[in-house]
Structure formats: C-alpha cells, structure tokens
Design a protein around this motif. Sequence first.
Motif, PDB file in Angstrom:
ATOM      1  N   VAL A  23      16.535  -9.788 -33.318  1.00  0.00           N
ATOM      2  CA  VAL A  23      17.088  -9.034 -32.195  1.00  0.00           C
ATOM      3  C   VAL A  23      16.483  -7.664 -32.129  1.00  0.00           C
ATOM      4  O   VAL A  23      16.185  -7.038 -33.063  1.00  0.00           O
ATOM      5  CB  VAL A  23      18.617  -8.868 -32.330  1.00  0.00           C
ATOM      6  CG1 VAL A  23      19.232  -8.651 -30.976  1.00  0.00           C
ATOM      7  CG2 VAL A  23      19.262 -10.017 -33.036  1.00  0.00           C
ATOM      8  N   LYS A  60      16.817 -20.032 -39.491  1.00  0.00           N
ATOM      9  CA  LYS A  60      17.527 -20.991 -38.618  1.00  0.00           C
ATOM     10  C   LYS A  60      16.735 -21.262 -37.342  1.00  0.00           C
ATOM     11  O   LYS A  60      17.157 -22.056 -36.513  1.00  0.00           O
ATOM     12  CB  LYS A  60      18.893 -20.428 -38.227  1.00  0.00           C
ATOM     13  CG  LYS A  60      19.855 -20.272 -39.366  1.00  0.00           C
ATOM     14  CD  LYS A  60      21.133 -19.607 -38.851  1.00  0.00           C
ATOM     15  CE  LYS A  60      22.031 -19.150 -39.970  1.00  0.00           C
ATOM     16  NZ  LYS A  60      23.180 -18.354 -39.470  1.00  0.00           N
ATOM     17  N   GLN A  71      18.546 -10.683 -40.422  1.00  0.00           N
ATOM     18  CA  GLN A  71      17.423 -11.095 -39.574  1.00  0.00           C
ATOM     19  C   GLN A  71      16.636 -12.228 -40.227  1.00  0.00           C
ATOM     20  O   GLN A  71      16.240 -13.188 -39.559  1.00  0.00           O
ATOM     21  CB  GLN A  71      16.502  -9.904 -39.300  1.00  0.00           C
ATOM     22  CG  GLN A  71      17.117  -8.892 -38.383  1.00  0.00           C
ATOM     23  CD  GLN A  71      16.265  -7.650 -38.212  1.00  0.00           C
ATOM     24  OE1 GLN A  71      15.400  -7.353 -39.038  1.00  0.00           O
ATOM     25  NE2 GLN A  71      16.509  -6.908 -37.151  1.00  0.00           N
ATOM     26  N   ASN A 115      15.937 -18.840 -35.115  1.00  0.00           N
ATOM     27  CA  ASN A 115      16.288 -17.847 -34.102  1.00  0.00           C
ATOM     28  C   ASN A 115      15.375 -16.637 -34.230  1.00  0.00           C
ATOM     29  O   ASN A 115      15.036 -16.224 -35.338  1.00  0.00           O
ATOM     30  CB  ASN A 115      17.742 -17.405 -34.254  1.00  0.00           C
ATOM     31  CG  ASN A 115      18.697 -18.560 -34.133  1.00  0.00           C
ATOM     32  OD1 ASN A 115      18.506 -19.471 -33.352  1.00  0.00           O
ATOM     33  ND2 ASN A 115      19.741 -18.545 -34.944  1.00  0.00           N
ATOM     34  N   SER A 116      15.014 -16.046 -33.114  1.00  0.00           N
ATOM     35  CA  SER A 116      14.182 -14.849 -33.165  1.00  0.00           C
ATOM     36  C   SER A 116      15.037 -13.640 -33.532  1.00  0.00           C
ATOM     37  O   SER A 116      16.253 -13.660 -33.390  1.00  0.00           O
ATOM     38  CB  SER A 116      13.494 -14.608 -31.833  1.00  0.00           C
ATOM     39  OG  SER A 116      14.447 -14.362 -30.830  1.00  0.00           O
ATOM     40  N   GLU A 127      18.552 -15.435 -39.808  1.00  0.00           N
ATOM     41  CA  GLU A 127      18.448 -15.955 -38.424  1.00  0.00           C
ATOM     42  C   GLU A 127      17.076 -16.611 -38.195  1.00  0.00           C
ATOM     43  O   GLU A 127      16.989 -17.646 -37.555  1.00  0.00           O
ATOM     44  CB  GLU A 127      18.685 -14.825 -37.417  1.00  0.00           C
ATOM     45  CG  GLU A 127      20.126 -14.382 -37.351  1.00  0.00           C
ATOM     46  CD  GLU A 127      21.085 -15.493 -36.962  1.00  0.00           C
ATOM     47  OE1 GLU A 127      20.798 -16.248 -36.001  1.00  0.00           O
ATOM     48  OE2 GLU A 127      22.139 -15.619 -37.628  1.00  0.00           O
ATOM     49  N   ARG A 128      16.019 -16.002 -38.724  1.00  0.00           N
ATOM     50  CA  ARG A 128      14.682 -16.578 -38.552  1.00  0.00           C
ATOM     51  C   ARG A 128      14.579 -17.941 -39.237  1.00  0.00           C
ATOM     52  O   ARG A 128      13.923 -18.848 -38.741  1.00  0.00           O
ATOM     53  CB  ARG A 128      13.619 -15.625 -39.089  1.00  0.00           C
ATOM     54  CG  ARG A 128      13.422 -14.433 -38.194  1.00  0.00           C
ATOM     55  CD  ARG A 128      12.262 -13.581 -38.659  1.00  0.00           C
ATOM     56  NE  ARG A 128      12.306 -12.314 -37.952  1.00  0.00           N
ATOM     57  CZ  ARG A 128      12.485 -11.133 -38.522  1.00  0.00           C
ATOM     58  NH1 ARG A 128      12.592 -11.038 -39.836  1.00  0.00           N
ATOM     59  NH2 ARG A 128      12.522 -10.049 -37.796  1.00  0.00           N
TER      60      ARG A 128
END
Length: 83
Positions: free
Chosen positions: A83, A78, A72, A80-81, A75-76
């Motif tokens: 999930v 990058k 996570q 992206n929120s 992803e953040r």
Amino acid sequence: MAKDAVAQSEEKYRGIIENLELGILEVDNNDKVLKAYSQFCKLTGYSEEDLIGKSPTDLLLSEEGRAILNQQISERKKGNSGV
C-alpha cells in the motif's frame, strides 16, 4: 571468457552506483547487508564495516517501522501489492 565479461560488467555497474548521489544498500534475501555504497554511508553515518552482514531492518527502522514492513511482506506473500 564469459566469467571475465561478467566481472567487467559488475565492475562497471558498481562504478556507476558509486558515482550516483543515491544512498544504496545491497541486501540479500535473508535481510543481511552485502554492500553499502559510500553515499548511503555518508547519509546515515554508518561505515560499510558497521553494516556488512547486519540486518538493515534492525539497524535503521523503529519498532513501528519494522511492524509496517513485516505487514507489507506478509501481504506480498499472499499475492497482494503493498500500500
């Protein structure tokens, strides 16, 4: 004068948090516990002394949980929120 106002505000904030029935940790950007509130300690069985300066990720998450958290965070970074 401004320092006094900040200190009073922080004391008020901490007093409110201490009286909530929530388990709350204050953690810095390096994943180290700065403050463990009493309800968190009651819920987990750790004392504040057990937690200060330690990584809550290492103490509280399983290997699988750490892998999920690391994904996570990746992803953040990058944009992206979670999930």
